[in-house]
Design an enzyme around this catalytic site. Structure first.
Site, mmCIF file in Angstrom:
data_model
loop_
_atom_site.group_PDB
_atom_site.id
_atom_site.type_symbol
_atom_site.label_atom_id
_atom_site.label_comp_id
_atom_site.label_asym_id
_atom_site.label_seq_id
_atom_site.Cartn_x
_atom_site.Cartn_y
_atom_site.Cartn_z
ATOM 1 N N ASP A 1 0.866 -1.237 -0.055
ATOM 2 C CA ASP A 1 -0.079 0.001 0.055
ATOM 3 C C ASP A 1 0.842 1.250 0.127
ATOM 4 O OD1 ASP A 1 -1.956 1.936 0.355
ATOM 5 O OD2 ASP A 1 -2.558 0.877 2.195
ATOM 6 N N ASP B 1 -3.239 2.257 -5.968
ATOM 7 C CA ASP B 1 -1.872 2.331 -4.955
ATOM 8 C C ASP B 1 -2.085 1.130 -3.902
ATOM 9 O OD1 ASP B 1 -4.132 3.604 -3.295
ATOM 10 O OD2 ASP B 1 -2.333 4.024 -2.038
ATOM 11 N N GLU B 2 -2.690 0.155 -4.285
ATOM 12 C CA GLU B 2 -2.753 -0.965 -3.445
ATOM 13 C C GLU B 2 -2.512 -2.272 -4.349
ATOM 14 O OE1 GLU B 2 -5.547 -1.180 -0.273
ATOM 15 O OE2 GLU B 2 -6.011 0.847 -1.113
HETATM 16 MG MG LIG Z 1 -2.265 4.089 0.401
#
Ligand SMILES: [Mg+2]
Length: 410
Positions: free
Chosen positions: A10, A112-113
Protein backbone atom coordinates in the site's frame (compact mmCIF):
# COMPACT_ATOMS: atom_id res chain seq x y z
CA UNK A 1 -5.18 -25.69 7.46
CA UNK A 2 -4.67 -22.54 5.50
CA UNK A 3 -1.10 -22.22 4.31
CA UNK A 4 -1.53 -19.23 2.11
CA UNK A 5 0.74 -16.23 2.42
CA UNK A 6 -0.67 -12.96 1.18
CA UNK A 7 1.14 -9.64 1.01
CA UNK A 8 -0.62 -6.30 0.76
CA UNK A 9 1.47 -3.44 -0.62
CA UNK A 10 0.00 0.00 0.00
CA UNK A 11 1.58 3.27 -1.11
CA UNK A 12 1.76 5.79 1.72
CA UNK A 13 -0.17 8.91 0.90
CA UNK A 14 -0.13 7.97 -2.75
CA UNK A 15 -1.48 11.02 -4.57
CA UNK A 16 0.72 13.43 -2.67
CA UNK A 17 3.90 11.36 -2.72
CA UNK A 18 3.56 10.52 -6.38
CA UNK A 19 3.07 14.19 -7.19
CA UNK A 20 6.13 15.03 -5.08
CA UNK A 21 8.25 12.37 -6.77
CA UNK A 22 7.11 13.49 -10.20
CA UNK A 23 7.91 17.14 -9.46
CA UNK A 24 11.37 16.22 -8.18
CA UNK A 25 12.00 14.16 -11.26
CA UNK A 26 11.07 17.12 -13.42
CA UNK A 27 13.63 19.30 -11.64
CA UNK A 28 11.64 20.80 -8.81
CA UNK A 29 13.80 22.00 -5.93
CA UNK A 30 11.11 21.39 -3.36
CA UNK A 31 9.70 18.20 -1.96
CA UNK A 32 6.05 18.98 -1.30
CA UNK A 33 5.91 16.12 1.20
CA UNK A 34 7.72 18.46 3.59
CA UNK A 35 5.55 21.49 2.75
CA UNK A 36 2.06 22.52 3.75
CA UNK A 37 0.78 20.91 0.58
CA UNK A 38 -2.36 19.17 -0.52
CA UNK A 39 -3.73 17.58 -3.63
CA UNK A 40 -7.10 19.13 -4.20
CA UNK A 41 -9.83 20.05 -6.58
CA UNK A 42 -10.48 23.44 -8.08
CA UNK A 43 -10.32 26.03 -5.36
CA UNK A 44 -12.23 28.65 -7.27
CA UNK A 45 -15.18 26.31 -7.22
CA UNK A 46 -16.63 26.08 -3.78
CA UNK A 47 -16.77 22.35 -3.83
CA UNK A 48 -12.99 21.95 -4.19
CA UNK A 49 -11.91 19.42 -1.59
CA UNK A 50 -8.75 17.95 -0.10
CA UNK A 51 -7.87 14.65 -1.79
CA UNK A 52 -4.54 14.11 -0.04
CA UNK A 53 -2.42 16.04 2.41
CA UNK A 54 1.20 16.18 3.49
CA UNK A 55 2.24 15.30 7.02
CA UNK A 56 2.84 18.93 7.98
CA UNK A 57 -0.75 19.66 6.93
CA UNK A 58 -1.98 16.67 8.89
CA UNK A 59 -0.30 18.07 11.96
CA UNK A 60 -2.21 21.31 11.43
CA UNK A 61 -5.45 19.33 11.46
CA UNK A 62 -6.17 19.33 7.74
CA UNK A 63 -8.44 16.45 6.85
CA UNK A 64 -9.03 14.50 3.66
CA UNK A 65 -12.36 15.34 2.03
CA UNK A 66 -12.84 18.67 3.77
CA UNK A 67 -13.10 21.76 1.61
CA UNK A 68 -9.95 23.56 0.61
CA UNK A 69 -11.42 26.66 2.21
CA UNK A 70 -11.61 24.95 5.58
CA UNK A 71 -8.12 23.57 5.11
CA UNK A 72 -6.80 27.04 4.38
CA UNK A 73 -8.31 28.33 7.59
CA UNK A 74 -6.21 25.86 9.54
CA UNK A 75 -3.20 26.29 7.36
CA UNK A 76 -2.84 29.71 5.70
CA UNK A 77 0.29 28.82 3.71
CA UNK A 78 -1.41 25.94 1.99
CA UNK A 79 -0.07 24.95 -1.42
CA UNK A 80 -2.67 23.26 -3.61
CA UNK A 81 -1.65 20.87 -6.38
CA UNK A 82 -4.09 19.45 -8.87
CA UNK A 83 -4.70 15.73 -9.17
CA UNK A 84 -3.16 14.15 -12.22
CA UNK A 85 -4.31 10.63 -12.97
CA UNK A 86 -1.71 10.16 -15.67
CA UNK A 87 1.04 10.63 -13.15
CA UNK A 88 -0.67 8.28 -10.70
CA UNK A 89 -1.14 5.63 -13.32
CA UNK A 90 2.51 5.87 -14.28
CA UNK A 91 3.80 5.27 -10.76
CA UNK A 92 1.15 2.67 -10.08
CA UNK A 93 2.33 0.77 -13.14
CA UNK A 94 5.97 1.03 -12.13
CA UNK A 95 5.16 -0.54 -8.80
CA UNK A 96 2.97 -3.24 -10.34
CA UNK A 97 5.62 -4.27 -12.86
CA UNK A 98 8.25 -4.36 -10.14
CA UNK A 99 6.04 -6.62 -8.03
CA UNK A 100 5.39 -9.01 -10.91
CA UNK A 101 8.86 -10.49 -10.44
CA UNK A 102 7.66 -12.19 -7.24
CA UNK A 103 4.42 -13.64 -8.55
CA UNK A 104 1.93 -13.10 -11.31
CA UNK A 105 -0.87 -13.64 -8.83
CA UNK A 106 -1.26 -9.95 -8.13
CA UNK A 107 -4.52 -8.15 -7.64
CA UNK A 108 -4.44 -4.43 -8.28
CA UNK A 109 -6.94 -3.62 -5.61
CA UNK A 110 -6.73 0.10 -6.22
CA UNK A 111 -4.41 2.52 -7.95
CA UNK A 112 -2.01 2.38 -5.01
CA UNK A 113 -2.66 -1.04 -3.48
CA UNK A 114 -1.77 -4.55 -4.60
CA UNK A 115 -2.39 -7.96 -3.08
CA UNK A 116 0.23 -10.60 -3.84
CA UNK A 117 -0.37 -14.29 -3.39
CA UNK A 118 3.09 -15.24 -2.19
CA UNK A 119 2.21 -18.85 -1.32
CA UNK A 120 4.04 -20.54 -4.17
CA UNK A 121 6.76 -17.92 -4.36
CA UNK A 122 8.16 -18.90 -0.99
CA UNK A 123 10.10 -21.78 -2.51
CA UNK A 124 11.78 -19.35 -4.90
CA UNK A 125 12.26 -16.23 -2.82
CA UNK A 126 12.11 -17.46 0.75
CA UNK A 127 10.82 -15.90 3.93
CA UNK A 128 7.90 -13.51 3.27
CA UNK A 129 8.94 -11.09 5.99
CA UNK A 130 12.39 -10.67 4.49
CA UNK A 131 10.87 -10.20 1.06
CA UNK A 132 8.38 -7.67 2.41
CA UNK A 133 11.29 -5.56 3.68
CA UNK A 134 13.06 -5.95 0.35
CA UNK A 135 9.95 -4.86 -1.54
CA UNK A 136 9.51 -1.83 0.70
CA UNK A 137 13.15 -0.77 0.40
CA UNK A 138 13.43 -1.49 -3.32
CA UNK A 139 10.37 0.57 -4.12
CA UNK A 140 11.75 3.50 -2.20
CA UNK A 141 15.19 3.25 -3.77
CA UNK A 142 13.96 2.68 -7.31
CA UNK A 143 10.98 4.98 -7.44
CA UNK A 144 11.31 7.40 -4.54
CA UNK A 145 8.05 6.78 -2.66
CA UNK A 146 7.34 4.72 0.44
CA UNK A 147 4.93 1.85 0.96
CA UNK A 148 3.59 -0.23 3.81
CA UNK A 149 3.59 -4.00 3.42
CA UNK A 150 1.19 -6.18 5.38
CA UNK A 151 1.56 -9.95 5.64
CA UNK A 152 -1.13 -12.44 6.57
CA UNK A 153 -2.72 -15.76 5.73
CA UNK A 154 -5.48 -14.05 3.79
CA UNK A 155 -6.25 -10.75 2.11
CA UNK A 156 -8.14 -9.36 5.08
CA UNK A 157 -5.27 -9.90 7.51
CA UNK A 158 -2.67 -8.63 5.03
CA UNK A 159 -4.72 -5.50 4.49
CA UNK A 160 -5.36 -4.90 8.17
CA UNK A 161 -1.63 -5.38 8.83
CA UNK A 162 -0.51 -2.87 6.23
CA UNK A 163 -2.67 -0.30 7.99
CA UNK A 164 -1.22 -0.71 11.50
CA UNK A 165 1.25 2.15 11.57
CA UNK A 166 2.65 4.23 8.74
CA UNK A 167 4.71 5.14 6.79
CA UNK A 168 7.42 2.87 5.41
CA UNK A 169 6.64 -0.14 7.60
CA UNK A 170 6.21 -3.90 7.41
CA UNK A 171 3.64 -5.57 9.69
CA UNK A 172 2.37 -9.09 10.08
CA UNK A 173 -1.05 -10.28 11.19
CA UNK A 174 -0.85 -14.04 11.56
CA UNK A 175 -3.69 -16.03 13.17
CA UNK A 176 -1.95 -16.14 16.56
CA UNK A 177 -1.58 -12.34 16.47
CA UNK A 178 -5.21 -11.48 15.82
CA UNK A 179 -6.16 -11.24 19.48
CA UNK A 180 -3.27 -8.98 20.44
CA UNK A 181 -2.87 -6.86 17.33
CA UNK A 182 -6.36 -6.54 15.84
CA UNK A 183 -8.91 -7.13 18.57
CA UNK A 184 -8.03 -4.09 20.69
CA UNK A 185 -8.75 -1.73 17.76
CA UNK A 186 -11.91 0.32 17.47
CA UNK A 187 -14.51 -1.37 15.20
CA UNK A 188 -14.23 1.56 12.81
CA UNK A 189 -10.72 0.33 11.99
CA UNK A 190 -12.00 -2.97 10.66
CA UNK A 191 -11.88 -3.35 6.90
CA UNK A 192 -15.24 -2.47 5.33
CA UNK A 193 -16.76 -0.85 8.42
CA UNK A 194 -17.79 2.62 7.35
CA UNK A 195 -18.79 5.57 9.47
CA UNK A 196 -22.48 4.81 9.69
CA UNK A 197 -22.00 1.10 10.46
CA UNK A 198 -19.40 2.02 13.04
CA UNK A 199 -21.88 4.34 14.71
CA UNK A 200 -24.56 1.67 14.74
CA UNK A 201 -22.14 -0.78 16.31
CA UNK A 202 -21.08 1.72 18.94
CA UNK A 203 -24.75 2.32 19.73
CA UNK A 204 -25.03 -1.41 20.36
CA UNK A 205 -22.05 -1.10 22.68
CA UNK A 206 -19.85 -3.01 20.26
CA UNK A 207 -16.90 -0.66 20.24
CA UNK A 208 -13.87 -2.89 19.69
CA UNK A 209 -13.12 -5.52 17.07
CA UNK A 210 -12.88 -8.00 19.93
CA UNK A 211 -16.47 -7.31 20.97
CA UNK A 212 -17.61 -7.63 17.38
CA UNK A 213 -15.77 -10.94 17.04
CA UNK A 214 -17.51 -12.25 20.16
CA UNK A 215 -20.99 -11.06 19.19
CA UNK A 216 -23.41 -13.74 18.10
CA UNK A 217 -23.08 -14.04 14.34
CA UNK A 218 -26.81 -14.57 13.81
CA UNK A 219 -27.64 -11.40 15.71
CA UNK A 220 -25.38 -9.49 13.34
CA UNK A 221 -26.93 -11.13 10.31
CA UNK A 222 -30.39 -10.20 11.58
CA UNK A 223 -29.35 -6.59 11.91
CA UNK A 224 -26.96 -6.08 9.01
CA UNK A 225 -27.89 -8.87 6.55
CA UNK A 226 -24.97 -10.22 4.53
CA UNK A 227 -22.58 -7.53 5.69
CA UNK A 228 -23.30 -8.72 9.24
CA UNK A 229 -21.90 -12.11 8.37
CA UNK A 230 -18.92 -10.53 6.67
CA UNK A 231 -18.06 -8.20 9.52
CA UNK A 232 -18.23 -11.06 12.01
CA UNK A 233 -15.88 -13.12 9.84
CA UNK A 234 -13.49 -10.24 9.35
CA UNK A 235 -13.44 -9.50 13.08
CA UNK A 236 -12.38 -13.12 13.54
CA UNK A 237 -9.76 -12.89 10.83
CA UNK A 238 -11.69 -15.13 8.44
CA UNK A 239 -11.48 -14.45 4.72
CA UNK A 240 -11.22 -17.07 1.99
CA UNK A 241 -11.32 -14.79 -1.03
CA UNK A 242 -8.74 -15.36 -3.72
CA UNK A 243 -6.18 -12.90 -4.98
CA UNK A 244 -7.76 -12.11 -8.32
CA UNK A 245 -4.92 -11.38 -10.64
CA UNK A 246 -5.96 -8.96 -13.30
CA UNK A 247 -3.57 -9.42 -16.12
CA UNK A 248 -4.28 -6.59 -18.46
CA UNK A 249 -6.23 -7.93 -21.38
CA UNK A 250 -4.93 -6.43 -24.60
CA UNK A 251 -8.41 -6.87 -26.03
CA UNK A 252 -9.83 -4.33 -23.63
CA UNK A 253 -8.85 -1.02 -22.10
CA UNK A 254 -10.08 0.13 -18.76
CA UNK A 255 -9.48 2.75 -16.13
CA UNK A 256 -10.54 2.62 -12.56
CA UNK A 257 -10.11 4.58 -9.42
CA UNK A 258 -10.78 4.13 -5.77
CA UNK A 259 -12.22 7.35 -4.44
CA UNK A 260 -10.55 9.15 -1.56
CA UNK A 261 -13.83 8.89 0.34
CA UNK A 262 -17.26 7.54 -0.48
CA UNK A 263 -18.91 9.69 -3.12
CA UNK A 264 -22.63 10.23 -3.36
CA UNK A 265 -22.66 13.65 -4.96
CA UNK A 266 -23.61 13.16 -8.60
CA UNK A 267 -21.53 16.06 -9.86
CA UNK A 268 -18.43 14.76 -8.18
CA UNK A 269 -19.07 11.30 -9.54
CA UNK A 270 -19.53 12.60 -13.06
CA UNK A 271 -16.25 14.42 -12.73
CA UNK A 272 -14.47 11.22 -11.84
CA UNK A 273 -16.16 9.39 -14.68
CA UNK A 274 -14.98 12.11 -17.01
CA UNK A 275 -11.40 11.65 -15.84
CA UNK A 276 -11.67 7.93 -16.43
CA UNK A 277 -13.21 8.47 -19.86
CA UNK A 278 -10.42 10.83 -20.84
CA UNK A 279 -7.86 8.30 -19.70
CA UNK A 280 -9.48 5.39 -21.52
CA UNK A 281 -10.19 7.39 -24.64
CA UNK A 282 -6.64 8.58 -24.92
CA UNK A 283 -5.24 5.07 -24.70
CA UNK A 284 -7.79 3.84 -27.22
CA UNK A 285 -6.81 6.51 -29.70
CA UNK A 286 -3.13 5.98 -29.12
CA UNK A 287 -3.63 2.43 -30.42
CA UNK A 288 -5.75 3.79 -33.28
CA UNK A 289 -8.60 1.68 -32.04
CA UNK A 290 -12.35 1.93 -31.80
CA UNK A 291 -14.58 0.15 -29.32
CA UNK A 292 -18.07 -1.23 -29.63
CA UNK A 293 -18.56 -2.43 -26.07
CA UNK A 294 -18.57 -0.09 -23.08
CA UNK A 295 -18.46 -1.35 -19.56
CA UNK A 296 -19.01 0.27 -16.16
CA UNK A 297 -18.58 -1.22 -12.74
CA UNK A 298 -19.31 0.32 -9.37
CA UNK A 299 -18.19 -0.80 -5.97
CA UNK A 300 -20.28 0.54 -3.12
CA UNK A 301 -18.93 1.46 0.28
CA UNK A 302 -20.30 -1.84 1.62
CA UNK A 303 -18.14 -3.65 -0.96
CA UNK A 304 -20.96 -4.95 -3.07
CA UNK A 305 -20.10 -4.64 -6.70
CA UNK A 306 -22.29 -4.24 -9.75
CA UNK A 307 -21.40 -3.92 -13.37
CA UNK A 308 -22.98 -3.68 -16.74
CA UNK A 309 -21.87 -3.48 -20.31
CA UNK A 310 -23.54 -2.49 -23.53
CA UNK A 311 -22.89 -3.35 -27.13
CA UNK A 312 -23.06 -0.35 -29.43
CA UNK A 313 -24.13 -0.26 -33.02
CA UNK A 314 -21.19 1.92 -33.96
CA UNK A 315 -17.55 1.79 -33.09
CA UNK A 316 -16.54 4.81 -31.10
CA UNK A 317 -13.37 6.45 -29.83
CA UNK A 318 -13.89 10.11 -28.96
CA UNK A 319 -14.21 11.26 -25.36
CA UNK A 320 -17.61 12.71 -26.04
CA UNK A 321 -19.04 9.46 -27.38
CA UNK A 322 -17.43 7.45 -24.62
CA UNK A 323 -18.67 9.79 -21.94
CA UNK A 324 -22.20 9.69 -23.27
CA UNK A 325 -22.33 5.90 -23.36
CA UNK A 326 -20.63 5.54 -20.01
CA UNK A 327 -23.13 7.86 -18.34
CA UNK A 328 -26.01 5.97 -19.89
CA UNK A 329 -24.80 2.79 -18.24
CA UNK A 330 -23.88 4.48 -15.00
CA UNK A 331 -27.26 6.11 -14.61
CA UNK A 332 -28.99 2.77 -15.07
CA UNK A 333 -26.67 1.07 -12.66
CA UNK A 334 -26.32 3.45 -9.76
CA UNK A 335 -28.70 3.05 -6.82
CA UNK A 336 -27.62 6.37 -5.24
CA UNK A 337 -25.69 4.70 -2.45
CA UNK A 338 -22.20 5.97 -1.62
CA UNK A 339 -19.60 4.78 -4.10
CA UNK A 340 -16.14 3.62 -3.18
CA UNK A 341 -14.69 2.87 -6.57
CA UNK A 342 -15.59 3.11 -10.21
CA UNK A 343 -14.19 1.36 -13.23
CA UNK A 344 -15.01 2.01 -16.82
CA UNK A 345 -13.74 0.15 -19.82
CA UNK A 346 -14.09 -0.61 -23.48
CA UNK A 347 -13.72 -3.82 -25.41
CA UNK A 348 -14.49 -5.45 -28.70
CA UNK A 349 -11.79 -3.27 -30.20
CA UNK A 350 -11.13 -2.79 -33.86
CA UNK A 351 -9.14 -0.45 -36.02
CA UNK A 352 -12.04 0.69 -38.11
CA UNK A 353 -14.75 3.18 -37.60
CA UNK A 354 -17.84 1.63 -39.13
CA UNK A 355 -20.03 4.68 -39.05
CA UNK A 356 -22.97 4.37 -41.36
CA UNK A 357 -22.26 6.49 -44.35
CA UNK A 358 -25.85 7.34 -45.06
CA UNK A 359 -26.12 10.07 -42.47
CA UNK A 360 -23.84 12.46 -44.22
CA UNK A 361 -24.11 15.44 -41.91
CA UNK A 362 -23.55 13.47 -38.80
CA UNK A 363 -20.47 11.99 -40.31
CA UNK A 364 -19.12 15.35 -41.12
CA UNK A 365 -19.45 16.47 -37.54
CA UNK A 366 -17.90 13.19 -36.51
CA UNK A 367 -14.90 14.00 -38.66
CA UNK A 368 -14.69 17.39 -37.02
CA UNK A 369 -14.91 15.78 -33.63
CA UNK A 370 -12.14 13.43 -34.59
CA UNK A 371 -10.01 16.34 -35.63
CA UNK A 372 -10.74 18.25 -32.45
CA UNK A 373 -10.03 15.14 -30.42
CA UNK A 374 -6.62 14.72 -32.05
CA UNK A 375 -5.69 18.29 -31.23
CA UNK A 376 -6.83 17.87 -27.66
CA UNK A 377 -4.85 14.66 -27.29
CA UNK A 378 -1.67 16.25 -28.52
CA UNK A 379 -2.04 19.17 -26.13
CA UNK A 380 -2.72 16.76 -23.30
CA UNK A 381 0.35 14.73 -24.20
CA UNK A 382 2.42 17.85 -23.91
CA UNK A 383 0.91 19.50 -20.89
CA UNK A 384 -1.08 16.83 -19.07
CA UNK A 385 -4.75 15.99 -18.86
CA UNK A 386 -5.68 18.81 -16.60
CA UNK A 387 -5.13 21.63 -18.99
CA UNK A 388 -8.17 20.76 -21.02
CA UNK A 389 -10.82 19.54 -18.70
CA UNK A 390 -13.96 20.60 -20.50
CA UNK A 391 -14.74 22.19 -17.17
CA UNK A 392 -14.93 25.86 -18.07
CA UNK A 393 -18.04 25.70 -20.09
CA UNK A 394 -18.66 22.05 -19.39
CA UNK A 395 -18.52 21.46 -23.08
CA UNK A 396 -19.29 17.79 -22.90
CA UNK A 397 -21.99 18.19 -20.33
CA UNK A 398 -23.79 20.81 -22.31
CA UNK A 399 -23.62 18.98 -25.54
CA UNK A 400 -25.10 15.81 -24.26
CA UNK A 401 -27.29 17.50 -21.70
CA UNK A 402 -26.05 15.83 -18.59
CA UNK A 403 -28.97 16.59 -16.33
CA UNK A 404 -31.59 15.58 -18.82
CA UNK A 405 -29.89 12.31 -19.38
CA UNK A 406 -31.00 10.58 -16.29
CA UNK A 407 -34.61 11.41 -16.82
CA UNK A 408 -34.53 10.11 -20.37
CA UNK A 409 -33.53 6.70 -19.16
CA UNK A 410 -36.13 4.41 -17.73
MG1 LIG B 1 -2.36 3.99 0.16
Amino acid sequence: MNNRIILHVDVNNAFLSWTAVDMLKKGSKIDIRTHYAIIGGDETQRRGIVLAKSNPCKQKGVKTAETIRDARRKCPYLEVYKPNFNVYRHYSNLMYHYLLQYTDKIERYSIDECFLDYTNSQKLFGDPIKIAYKIKNDIYQKFGFTVNVGIGKNKLCAKMASDFSKPNKVHTLFPEEIKTKMWPLDVSELFMIGKSTSKKLHDLNIDTIEKLANTDKNELIKRFKTSGKLMWEYANGIDNSEVESNYSNPKSISSSTVLPYNYSNIEEIYKVIKELVIDTGKRLRKNNQYASVVHVSIKYSNFTKISKQIKLENNINTDEELYKETLKIFNKLWNEEPIRSIAIGVSSLSTTNNVQLSIFNQNKSKENDKHLQKTIDSIRDKYGNNLITYANTSQINERINLKGYKKDEE
